[in-house]
Design an enzyme around this catalytic site. Structure first.
Site, PDB file in Angstrom:
ATOM      1  N   TRP A  10       0.771  -1.206  -0.161  1.00 34.63           N
ATOM      2  CA  TRP A  10       0.101  -0.045   0.040  1.00 34.63           C
ATOM      3  C   TRP A  10       0.746   1.242   0.185  1.00 34.63           C
ATOM      4  O   TRP A  10       0.091   2.486  -0.091  1.00 34.63           O
ATOM      5  CB  TRP A  10      -0.964  -0.036   1.273  1.00 34.63           C
ATOM      6  CG  TRP A  10      -1.835  -1.243   1.168  1.00 34.63           C
ATOM      7  CD1 TRP A  10      -2.068  -2.166   0.212  1.00 34.63           C
ATOM      8  CD2 TRP A  10      -2.897  -1.344   2.094  1.00 34.63           C
ATOM      9  NE1 TRP A  10      -3.051  -2.857   0.610  1.00 34.63           N
ATOM     10  CE2 TRP A  10      -3.527  -2.577   1.724  1.00 34.63           C
ATOM     11  CE3 TRP A  10      -3.320  -0.920   3.314  1.00 34.63           C
ATOM     12  CZ2 TRP A  10      -4.719  -3.072   2.489  1.00 34.63           C
ATOM     13  CZ3 TRP A  10      -4.494  -1.405   3.975  1.00 34.63           C
ATOM     14  CH2 TRP A  10      -5.053  -2.251   3.649  1.00 34.63           C
ATOM     15  N   HIS A  95      12.803  -2.991  -1.330  1.00 33.02           N
ATOM     16  CA  HIS A  95      11.985  -2.201  -2.487  1.00 33.02           C
ATOM     17  C   HIS A  95      12.856  -1.270  -3.235  1.00 33.02           C
ATOM     18  O   HIS A  95      13.480  -0.459  -2.631  1.00 33.02           O
ATOM     19  CB  HIS A  95      10.601  -1.775  -1.934  1.00 33.02           C
ATOM     20  CG  HIS A  95       9.684  -1.478  -2.941  1.00 33.02           C
ATOM     21  ND1 HIS A  95       9.705  -0.222  -3.533  1.00 33.02           N
ATOM     22  CD2 HIS A  95       8.685  -2.042  -3.407  1.00 33.02           C
ATOM     23  CE1 HIS A  95       8.856  -0.374  -4.595  1.00 33.02           C
ATOM     24  NE2 HIS A  95       7.996  -1.485  -4.447  1.00 33.02           N
ATOM     25  N   SER A 210       3.495  -3.180 -12.155  1.00 35.88           N
ATOM     26  CA  SER A 210       2.199  -2.749 -12.841  1.00 35.88           C
ATOM     27  C   SER A 210       1.263  -3.923 -13.474  1.00 35.88           C
ATOM     28  O   SER A 210       0.721  -3.888 -14.412  1.00 35.88           O
ATOM     29  CB  SER A 210       2.739  -2.196 -14.248  1.00 35.88           C
ATOM     30  OG  SER A 210       3.195  -0.923 -14.155  1.00 35.88           O
ATOM     31  N   GLY A 231       1.400  -3.063  -6.297  1.00 40.31           N
ATOM     32  CA  GLY A 231       1.379  -1.744  -5.687  1.00 40.31           C
ATOM     33  C   GLY A 231       0.140  -0.969  -5.989  1.00 40.31           C
ATOM     34  O   GLY A 231      -0.898  -1.282  -5.379  1.00 40.31           O
ATOM     35  N   GLY A 232       0.095  -0.168  -7.082  1.00 40.06           N
ATOM     36  CA  GLY A 232      -1.266   0.533  -7.396  1.00 40.06           C
ATOM     37  C   GLY A 232      -2.711  -0.245  -7.301  1.00 40.06           C
ATOM     38  O   GLY A 232      -3.556   0.054  -6.816  1.00 40.06           O
TER      39      GLY A 232
HETATM   40  C1  PEP Z   1       5.385  -2.136  -6.280  1.00 37.01           C
HETATM   41  O1  PEP Z   1       5.641  -0.924  -5.881  1.00 37.01           O
HETATM   42  O2  PEP Z   1       6.083  -3.192  -5.643  1.00 37.01           O
HETATM   43  C2  PEP Z   1       4.785  -2.185  -7.430  1.00 37.01           C
HETATM   44  C3  PEP Z   1       4.919  -3.519  -8.061  1.00 37.01           C
HETATM   45  O3  PEP Z   1       4.081  -1.317  -7.686  1.00 37.01           O
HETATM   46  P1  PEP Z   1       3.104  -1.282  -9.139  1.00 37.01           P
HETATM   47  O4  PEP Z   1       2.093  -2.488  -8.934  1.00 37.01           O
HETATM   48  O5  PEP Z   1       2.264   0.018  -8.797  1.00 37.01           O
HETATM   49  O6  PEP Z   1       3.734  -1.084 -10.251  1.00 37.01           O
END
Ligand code: PEP
Length: 251
Positions: A10, A95, A210, A231-232
């Protein structure tokens, strides 16, 4: 057969109230899952409340970072024991945002991985190349270095989860193709085999970058992709549960 994992990072989002509401929705939506694990990583301020909300359910709690010392004069930092105290079983380590904005080195990551394991937290160890490194053709050597340094001195990796997160794919909408991701996952499993032998086949390797409900199916169909770090799309129940539903239909 490795059980899948979907972990939601998050990041710096959600008040305590928003976190509880999101956790409740995820808890409800994952009641019947089998052969897999759902992990959520709220910000530090929400860990206690979310931990209480998901206690005794199939959803596990993760922190997004930790300090490698047990306690001390480290203003603004959080100790591993504090994470256990609020119910964390996992902790995201290394990360790319920590590496980029907070200058975490492979040596820092190694200290954190060792400490997490020592206190009984399962590290989700993140590795990944930048766009520039991919273009230069050094992806494998970057991954090799990150993994070997992070796991230096780690004798038992049973409780380690690896997340391959190409930096160029994080938060950009530019997901790696399943072939690109599988190539690196296969390479990572080879490194683990070299370091740890047969146990390497049981280690979960997640893809991150993503991921959405529209692209997870192809990724999860690959032999060495055991789930996703999201993430998102982990911030909205429908988007996050949609990813899980795609996986449960496949693995
Ligand atoms: C992340 O921050 O670990 C990530 C994969 O972000 P997103 O899914 O938004 O690319």
């Amino acid at each position: 057969m490795r059980n899948w994992i979907v972990a939601g990072n998050w990041k710096m989002h959600n008040t305590t109230g928003e976190s509880i509401a999101l956790a409740q929705a995820i808890k409800e939506g994952t009641k019947d899952i089998k052969n897999g694990e759902v992990i959520i990583a709220p910000p530090f301020t929400s860990l206690f409340s979310v931990g209480a909300a998901i206690k005794g359910t199939q959803v596990s709690l993760a922190a997004q970072n930790m300090h490698h010392e047990d306690k001390g004069a480290f203003t603004g930092e959080i100790a591993p024991g504090m994470l256990k105290d609020v119910g964390c079983t996992y902790v995201i380590i290394g990360h790319s945002e920590r590496r980029k904005y907070f200058h975490e080195s492979d040596e820092d990551v190694n200290l954190k991985v060792k400490k997490a394991l020592a206190v009984g937290l399962k590290p989700i160890l993140c590795v990944g190349e930048t766009e520039d490194e991919r273009v230069k053709g050094v992806t494998q050597s970057i991954i090799d270095t990150q993994i070997k340094k992070a796991l230096s001195g780690v004798e038992n990796i049973d409780n380690v989860v690896i997340a391959y997160e190409p930096v160029w794919a994080i938060g950009t909408g530019k997901v790696a193709t399943s072939a690109q991701a599988e190539e690196v996952h296969h390479f990572i499993r080879g490194i683990l085999k070299e370091l740890y032998g047969a146990v390497s086949k049981d280690i979960r390797i997640l893809y991150g970058g993503s991921v959405t409900k529209d692209n997870i199916s192809e990724l999860i169909g690959m032999e060495n992709i055991d789930g996703a770090l999201v993430g998102g799309a982990s911030l909205k129940p429908d988007a996050f549960l949609g990813i899980i539903n795609q996986i449960t239909g496949k693995k």
